[in-house]
Design an enzyme around this catalytic site. Structure first.
Site, PDB file in Angstrom:
ATOM      1  N   GLU A 283      -2.135  -4.917  11.194  1.00  0.00           N
ATOM      2  CA  GLU A 283      -2.642  -5.225  11.478  1.00  0.00           C
ATOM      3  C   GLU A 283      -4.122  -4.114  11.786  1.00  0.00           C
ATOM      4  O   GLU A 283      -5.073  -4.614  11.249  1.00  0.00           O
ATOM      5  CB  GLU A 283      -2.699  -4.913  13.442  1.00  0.00           C
ATOM      6  CG  GLU A 283      -3.771  -5.296  14.207  1.00  0.00           C
ATOM      7  CD  GLU A 283      -3.369  -5.198  15.719  1.00  0.00           C
ATOM      8  OE1 GLU A 283      -2.580  -5.166  16.129  1.00  0.00           O
ATOM      9  OE2 GLU A 283      -3.837  -5.173  16.429  1.00  0.00           O
ATOM     10  N   GLU A 362       6.063  -3.544  32.254  1.00  0.00           N
ATOM     11  CA  GLU A 362       5.951  -3.515  30.859  1.00  0.00           C
ATOM     12  C   GLU A 362       6.667  -5.480  31.514  1.00  0.00           C
ATOM     13  O   GLU A 362       6.273  -6.681  31.188  1.00  0.00           O
ATOM     14  CB  GLU A 362       6.587  -2.815  29.970  1.00  0.00           C
ATOM     15  CG  GLU A 362       5.708  -4.054  28.840  1.00  0.00           C
ATOM     16  CD  GLU A 362       6.660  -3.111  27.821  1.00  0.00           C
ATOM     17  OE1 GLU A 362       5.032  -2.590  26.868  1.00  0.00           O
ATOM     18  OE2 GLU A 362       7.686  -3.088  27.167  1.00  0.00           O
TER      19      GLU A 362
END
Lengths: 574, 423, 154
Positions: A283, A362
């Protein structure tokens, strides 16, 4: 260094100028009890447990707050001192929920320990506790006002280290309480669930939310395949819970202990840490090559994600879309492993052992569900909770023989292990990015500039003529500085690693109590030792990862990756 | 009666319009400031040292030494703070000083600033004193207008200005450290700071904090000279003391007397004694944090040494008279309630201790106390005094402790019969 | 007055916070700071909400509960106490048909205990707003309250 001579309990001692009586006494082998004192924090001197007699002083002096002076005569065990300490402890107990045996901090409580050591058998004072609602609104931490002794350690941690100031003293006199503004629930304020407050709380006023029972239930349910993953930082801290020296690496025993508890498959989050490096590294390269938003910010620390979503949502485009290693694992467990072993994903119960309380938050996020209904990670246990489970099961951790992780998610590299320390993700990424970009083999794998406890670290890497600047920050007060730098346009970095907790995950909010810098350094040292002890130290050389791409994922940033391993964030500004 | 009064700080009271700087100047005001501007800074400090002036806020620290310490301390900017957070029940002298002769306060502060080379000062006035705030505000404006304050004072090139800081209702802010954090905009909780404010005070800079009365004394020292001033009072206590007389007394009020005057003289010769021919049950000295004493002890002189010898304190100068109708424990409860309300809640002995002390006193009032309660009360008070972080918690039990010393039967007579019989 | 106005007047540095909050509170019809006010102060000064609330909750002259137009502060410390402040309190409660800590039905007065007002030589004493009243008797009290009731209609 100027030395100061004094006597403590008739014993001469010489210590550097500026030393507190508390530390000077330690030199002579005297431990002075204390509750509000914390070595990494400003002196608060409010619990008044550490008082001692200093010749010439009218009143007793707080040992934490009094510097030694030449010729000082200190007595730490006179009747006056003992009486006073005892009364102070009794006063605290008289305004405290004293259900010690059923308390989550039983045997780990500073107040309990001091009371026992001082021979306090009861409080002679009337119990004046006005019971208050326990705040269980956060999926990560529980705030129990009935246990609070108002020492203010949590306030300092939240204000100064994390720079959030969620907690403060509200009210005065005996109605003063430590809580969020207006007594709001933690779920309703911009708390990031990092749990650092719980690490420094000497009692059980702030603790992790305990989810142990759900795990026992799953283990005892014959229809469930219970898989467990263990975060990098757990292996260098769990030993502390069982009397080992800080910095012991207990990976093998950790695996054995989980098997003993009855987990069906023992996997390693390190595996998905390697996977994260592959995805995140690609990325980064894509952003650099295609003119994407830079600097790119890491996304593996959920406390940090909570921070940027609530405080700097305007910078969310900088955050890598990669899920954290925990959630990559969760997605693979239900979206790949279930299929691979021929089990309905709903019958997979996925547990993670984390150094972190924010991981509970999370795992709870709507986005973290492959099927859109069931969480990819069913339960997150902190290091402390695992230790509790082991004690519940009567496991003698020290006696366990070392065992190996299960395939296919058990094989990992040194690059993954160092995810646990601040700078580790950056270093792991650089090891891979360098070799992928340059096609050359790194001569030295150690990027020492990004290691250590300095708040913000910088480094430059020469990728075959292209100089790439990177930065690393840990703890949110440092993260805030970096955010401001980015906003001002002065952050000339390509990639920035940010960890919510001081020291990185090894200093996480779910780690064994007593989180001091000294301790964190030992865990960090163990982390890098574990790295060097592994045969493979670069994520892209992990054969299991290669196999996963060949068999299932196809290519980094590919379609399956996009679906399983990447996510998006959104503004939650208050 | 009148020979007991010594008008020094109160000489302008009722003689001038506090709203008029001209009135003040006409009666010799700001002459000491002019004199000080011609002196060397150390000369001023030497005069103050020679005068033997001790702080009037209660701690009785030699003012000259404090100024010297601030002057010598490293760090800048340095600050002067006038502590006008008069909240000690029974005290009203600072209010009277500010409201009757505001320029005297300003003149004292400016002289100190000249000596210590400080450029900025605060007057910290408690929130309840709205009128004092307004009068001081006006006086500061006038002083600036006449060149006694602000830039280039009386064309000497010396700059010093003063700002008013208003409290918002907290007794503990009279405590130096709590006062400092309040000015810094935080809750006025007693903070631990390693050294004294003289080296690390406001914003961690060297700071001279003195009481209103102390600053008001300074111009007179400069006028009379240190030795001249030192002739007033006693060997250990120089000058005059403002005494706040209140309670069950015929003529309550503010009296300025030379040190050495006895408490009885103040109550009877100045205050006219107790109304309706009642007798005195007890007297509280200094205010809520001060000792309680019986009639037999009233011949003690207002003098730092003599007070100390008798294990007494005079605080900032209150004398509260309570006559025979008064119930000792009822008053003690009121006093402890005061501290309980005003405790900042930071340190354990004070925060939790006051709650428990109230419970114990209630047991005596209700007649349910035991001998164990008595000893527990004693050990609790010892702990509060020995271990509290600031003066509030340390002094809070003083009245109860002294009552136990002088009026033990008030407690023992109320110990539950059942328990007492078993003893 | 808006929160912003108070801060414009006093300044936005932390040392001005208490003064600004007091001034703002005293300008509000119900003499108190709402949650929104406190949040606004926090936002405007850049201080954390917890800190601003901590300050507001610490000082007795700041209130986070609605109060009357006039706050009647009755001194309850020893010099006033031995001069019958208790009766003064009873009288006030009777005249205003409100207990200490309460606000009258018409929202005009709130009764509060106060720490020493520095008026011990004229005990018993009380303060309403900027006005200090000493040597109080039943008759005086009645006159004072009547005056404030009259003032309301001005």
């Amino acid at each position: 260094m100027n030395m100061v001579n004094l006597t403590i309990n008739n014993r001469a001692v010489s210590v550097p100028e500026g030393t507190s009586i508390l530390h000077a006494a330690k030199e002579t082998g005297i431990t002075i009890p204390n509750l509000c004192y914390h070595p990494d924090q400003e002196v608060k001197a409010n619990c008044r447990v550490c008082v001692v007699e200093v010749e010439g002083a009218k009143t007793l002096q707080a040992a934490c707050a009094t510097s030694v002076k030449e010729g000082m005569v200190v007595r730490t065990n006179t009747k006056k001192v003992r009486d006073s300490r005892k009364v102070v402890i009794e006063l605290l107990l008289a305004n405290h929920d004293m259900n010690c045996p059923s308390c989550s901090k039983n045997n780990h409580c500073g107040l309990q320990e001091i009371a026992a050591n001082l021979g306090v058998r009861e409080s002679r004072f009337q119990n004046v506790l006005e019971e208050q609602e326990i705040d269980t609104s956060s999926p990560s931490i529980v705030r129990n006002q009935n246990k609070c002794i108002k020492c203010g350690r949590c306030i300092q941690m939240c204000n100064q280290v994390q720079g959030l100031a969620i907690l403060d003293y509200i009210g005065r006199s005996d109605s003063a309480q430590v809580k969020p503004a207006f007594g709001w629930y933690l779920a309703d304020v911009a708390c990031v669930a990092c749990g650092q407050c719980s690490v420094v709380c000497p009692v059980a006023a702030i603790t992790e939310k305990e989810d142990i029972e759900q795990v026992w239930e799953a283990i005892n349910n014959p229809n469930k395949t219970v898989v467990v993953q263990t975060a990098p930082a757990v292996r260098v801290s769990l030993g502390e819970e069982f009397g080992m020296e800080p910095g012991e690496i207990v990976t093998g025993k950790l695996v054995a202990s989980l098997r003993t508890l009855g987990f069906d498959k023992i996997f390693d989050t390190d595996f998905t840490a390697d996977l994260t490096i592959i995805e995140e590294g690609h990325e980064l390269l894509q952003r650099i090559q295609e003119g994407g938003t830079l600097p790119m910010l890491t996304s593996c620390s959920p406390g940090w994600i909570n921070f940027i979503e609530q405080y700097y949502p305007e910078l969310l485009a900088h955050v890598s879309s990669c899920k954290s290693p925990q959630q990559m694992f969760g997605a693979l467990a239900k979206g790949y492993y279930a299929q691979k072993i021929g089990v309905d994903p709903q019958d997979i119960f996925s547990v993670s052992i984390m150094p972190c309380t924010a991981k509970k938050f999370e795992a709870d996020r709507d986005e973290m569900s492959v099927d859109g209904e069931n969480p990819d990670v069913d339960v997150v246990l902190t290091t402390r909770e695992l230790a509790k489970m082991l004690r519940q099961a009567g496991v003698d951790f020290n006696k366990l023989e070392e065992e190996e992780y299960d395939a296919p998610f058990g094989l990992s590299t040194g690059a993954a292990v160092i995810f646990g320390a601040t700078g580790g993700v950056m270093e792991a990424a650089l090891r891979t990015v360098y070799e992928v970009v340059t096609g050359k083999t790194l001569e030295s794998l150690d990027f020492k500039a990004v290691r250590g406890l300095e708040g913000i670290k910088e480094a430059e890497v020469d990728l075959d003529g292209t100089i790439v600047k990177v930065a690393v920050a840990h703890s949110l007060s440092n993260a805030r500085k970096v955010m401001e730098l980015i906003k001002s346009g002065k952050a000339e970095y390509a990639f920035i690693e940010i960890m919510c907790c001081p020291g990185g995950c090894i200093g996480g909010g779910g780690q064994p109590f007593g989180g001091t810098d000294e301790l964190r350094l030992k865990r960090i040292e163990a982390t890098y030792r574990a790295d060097t002890e592994l045969p493979i130290r670069k994520s892209h050389e992990n054969p299991a990862i290669k196999k996963l791409y060949e068999e299932f994922l196809g290519e980094p940033l590919g379609e399956i990756s996009h679906h399983l391993l990447h996510t998006h964030y959104h503004s939650r500004k208050h | 009666m009148s020979e007991l009064i010594y008008r020094l700080l109160t000489k302008n009271f009722n003689q001038i319009d506090p709203g008029s700087i001209d009135d003040y100047v006409t009666r010799g005001g700001y002459l000491s400031l002019k004199k000080a501007l011609k002196m060397k800074d150390m000369e001023i400090i030497d005069e103050i040292k020679a005068s033997g002036l001790k702080g009037r806020g209660g701690a009785a620290f030699p003012t000259g030494l404090k100024m010297e310490a601030v002057k010598m301390a490293e760090g800048s900017p340095k600050y002067i703070i006038c502590n006008a957070d008069e909240g000690e029940p029974g005290n009203f002298k600072d209010r009277y000083l500010m409201e009757n002769d505001p320029h005297q306060v300003i003149e004292g502060m400016v002289i100190c600033a000249i000596a210590t080379g400080i450029r900025f000062g605060y007057i910290f006035i408690r929130g309840e004193y709205v009128k004092s705030q307004k009068i001081m505000e006006t006086a500061l404006e006038q002083a600036r207008g006449k060149g006694f304050l602000g830039e280039n004072i009386l064309n000497t090139g010396f700059n010093f200005d003063i700002d008013i800081y208003t409290g918002a209702g907290s007794y503990v802010c009279g405590e130096e450290f709590a006062l400092l954090v309040t000015i810094e905009g935080k809750s006025g909780r007693a903070t631990y700071k390693p050294p004294f404010p003289t080296t690390m005070g406001l914003y961690d800079k060297p700071t001279q904090i003195n009481n209103v009365e102390t600053f008001c004394t300074i111009p007179h020292i400069i006028e009379l000279g240190g030795t001249g001033f030192g002739k007033i009072g006693t060997a250990s206590s120089k000058g005059t003391k403002l005494v706040c007389l209140s309670g069950n007394v015929k003529r309550p009020g503010l009296y300025e007397v030379p040190f050495g005057t006895t408490v009885r003289q103040v109550i009877y010769d100045l205050g006219g004694g107790v109304p309706n021919n009642r007798t005195i049950k007890m007297v509280q000295l200094g205010g809520a944090s001060g000792p309680i004493l019986p009639d037999e002890m009233l011949d003690v002189a207002i003098d730092f040494d003599e007070m100390r010898k008798n294990d007494l304190t005079f605080g900032s100068g209150a004398i509260i008279v309570m006559d025979e109708r008064i119930d000792v424990l009822d008053i003690l409860k009121r006093i402890v309630q005061f501290f309980h309300h005003e405790s900042c809640g930071k340190c354990t002995p004070c925060r939790e201790g006051l709650t428990q002390l109230l419970i114990l006193i209630d047991r005596f009032i209700e007649g349910t106390a035991s001998m164990q309660d008595l000893s527990l009360m004693n050990i609790l008070m010892d702990t509060m005094t020995n271990s509290s972080i600031c003066g509030l918690g340390q002094a809070a039990p003083t009245a109860v402790r002294k009552a136990l010393e002088y009026f033990p039967e008030e407690f023992t007579s109320r110990i539950s019969n059942h328990v007492a019989a078993a003893m | 007055m808006q929160v912003k106005d108070a801060l414009d007047k006093y300044g936005r540095s932390p040392d001005k916070l208490i003064g600004a909050m007091l001034a703002y509170q005293n300008s509000t019809p119900c003499n108190y700071l709402t949650e929104d006010d406190i949040r606004e102060f926090a936002k405007e000064t850049g201080l954390p909400e917890s800190r601003v609330h901590s300050v507001a909750s610490f000082y007795s002259l700041l209130s986070t509960k609605p109060r009357g137009k006039y706050i009647v502060q009755v001194c309850y410390d020893v010099p006033c106490y031995v001069n019958d402040s208790l009766n003064l309190v009873k009288e006030l409660e009777r005249m205003l048909k409100a207990k200490m800590g309460e606000t009258t039905e018409d929202g005009l007065f709130t009764l509060e205990y106060s720490s020493c007002l520095g008026c011990c030589d004229k005990a018993p004493a009380m303060q309403i707003g900027e006005n200090l009243y000493g040597s109080l008797t039943k008759e005086k009290l009645s006159d004072i309250l009547t005056e404030y009731r009259r003032k309301r209609h001005e």
